[in-house]
Design a protein around this motif. Structure first.
Motif, PDB file in Angstrom:
ATOM      1  N   UNK A 191       0.831  -1.201   0.000  1.00  0.00           N
ATOM      2  CA  UNK A 191       0.000   0.000   0.000  1.00  0.00           C
ATOM      3  C   UNK A 191       0.869   1.256   0.000  1.00  0.00           C
ATOM      4  N   UNK A 192       1.862   1.290   0.868  1.00  0.00           N
ATOM      5  CA  UNK A 192       2.732   2.459   0.957  1.00  0.00           C
ATOM      6  C   UNK A 192       3.543   2.628  -0.323  1.00  0.00           C
ATOM      7  N   UNK A 193       4.099   1.523  -0.834  1.00  0.00           N
ATOM      8  CA  UNK A 193       4.887   1.601  -2.069  1.00  0.00           C
ATOM      9  C   UNK A 193       4.015   2.050  -3.237  1.00  0.00           C
ATOM     10  N   UNK A 194       2.799   1.525  -3.326  1.00  0.00           N
ATOM     11  CA  UNK A 194       1.900   1.923  -4.400  1.00  0.00           C
ATOM     12  C   UNK A 194       1.479   3.374  -4.285  1.00  0.00           C
ATOM     13  N   UNK A 195       1.198   3.814  -3.063  1.00  0.00           N
ATOM     14  CA  UNK A 195       0.793   5.199  -2.851  1.00  0.00           C
ATOM     15  C   UNK A 195       1.913   6.165  -3.262  1.00  0.00           C
ATOM     16  N   UNK A 196       3.130   5.866  -2.846  1.00  0.00           N
ATOM     17  CA  UNK A 196       4.261   6.726  -3.205  1.00  0.00           C
ATOM     18  C   UNK A 196       4.487   6.704  -4.720  1.00  0.00           C
ATOM     19  N   UNK A 197       4.371   5.524  -5.330  1.00  0.00           N
ATOM     20  CA  UNK A 197       4.549   5.421  -6.775  1.00  0.00           C
ATOM     21  C   UNK A 197       3.544   6.288  -7.517  1.00  0.00           C
ATOM     22  N   UNK A 198       2.266   6.178  -7.151  1.00  0.00           N
ATOM     23  CA  UNK A 198       1.242   6.957  -7.844  1.00  0.00           C
ATOM     24  C   UNK A 198       1.358   8.443  -7.544  1.00  0.00           C
ATOM     25  N   UNK A 199       1.758   8.792  -6.342  1.00  0.00           N
ATOM     26  CA  UNK A 199       1.936  10.196  -5.992  1.00  0.00           C
ATOM     27  C   UNK A 199       3.084  10.811  -6.793  1.00  0.00           C
ATOM     28  N   UNK A 200       4.172  10.059  -6.965  1.00  0.00           N
ATOM     29  CA  UNK A 200       5.324  10.561  -7.723  1.00  0.00           C
ATOM     30  C   UNK A 200       5.013  10.685  -9.203  1.00  0.00           C
ATOM     31  N   UNK A 201       4.015   9.949  -9.676  1.00  0.00           N
ATOM     32  CA  UNK A 201       3.634  10.025 -11.077  1.00  0.00           C
ATOM     33  C   UNK A 201       2.504  11.020 -11.331  1.00  0.00           C
ATOM     34  N   UNK A 202       2.268  11.903 -10.373  1.00  0.00           N
ATOM     35  CA  UNK A 202       1.390  13.031 -10.604  1.00  0.00           C
ATOM     36  C   UNK A 202      -0.055  12.890 -10.187  1.00  0.00           C
ATOM     37  N   UNK A 203      -0.439  11.826  -9.525  1.00  0.00           N
ATOM     38  CA  UNK A 203      -1.826  11.711  -9.075  1.00  0.00           C
ATOM     39  C   UNK A 203      -2.031  12.523  -7.800  1.00  0.00           C
TER      40      UNK A 203
END
Length: 143
Positions: A61-73
């Motif tokens: 969850x944390x890794x996915x959240x950071x990934x999507x946040x870094x990609x502009x969501x």
């Protein structure tokens, strides 16, 4: 590395070998997940302790959240994407572990090797069709 014939192709560079190895891997993967779900529903218990499943969910969850946040969501979308990634990975991991436990516990012998091999063959065909369709769809959207 010296090669006598520099034009020769490695076995792993051969498109047939690549496609066949991906198909075999995905076929075994899908059948293992199916056997894991069979194990989970037949025993009505999880193959892993709940605390470990929660830990796997939290990390993903944390890794996915950071990934999507870094990609502009935005924040809400990245939280939703992280939760979806965490749930999906936890589900896949738990079902894979259940499939391995089922196989090691003699479940494949009880089902019959013929059925398991047929399931792997069918999963290989379906996985290659899915990959080709996905590649075709992505090719039309991304240049």
């Amino acid at each position: 590395m010296n090669r006598k014939n520099s034009n020769s192709q490695s076995v792993f560079e051969n498109p047939f070998v690549k496609t066949l190895s991906v198909a075999v891997f995905m076929g075994i993967f899908l059948v293992d997940m199916g056997l894991g779900l069979f194990q989970i529903f037949s025993t009505k218990t999880s193959p892993l302790p709940s605390s470990l499943v929660l830990l796997i969910f939290a990390v993903t969850f944390i890794a996915g959240m950071v990934f999507y946040e870094r990609n502009g969501l935005d924040t809400f979308s990245s939280l939703f994407g992280g939760a979806l990634a965490g749930f999906g990975f936890s589900f896949v991991f738990v079902s894979l572990v259940g499939g391995v436990q089922f196989a090691l516990g003699g479940g494949i012998s009880a089902l019959g090797w013929g059925q398991v091999i047929s399931a792997v063959a069918g999963s290989m065909i379906v996985s290659i069709i899915m990959l080709k369709v996905l590649f075709y769809k992505l090719q039309n959207h991304f240049y």
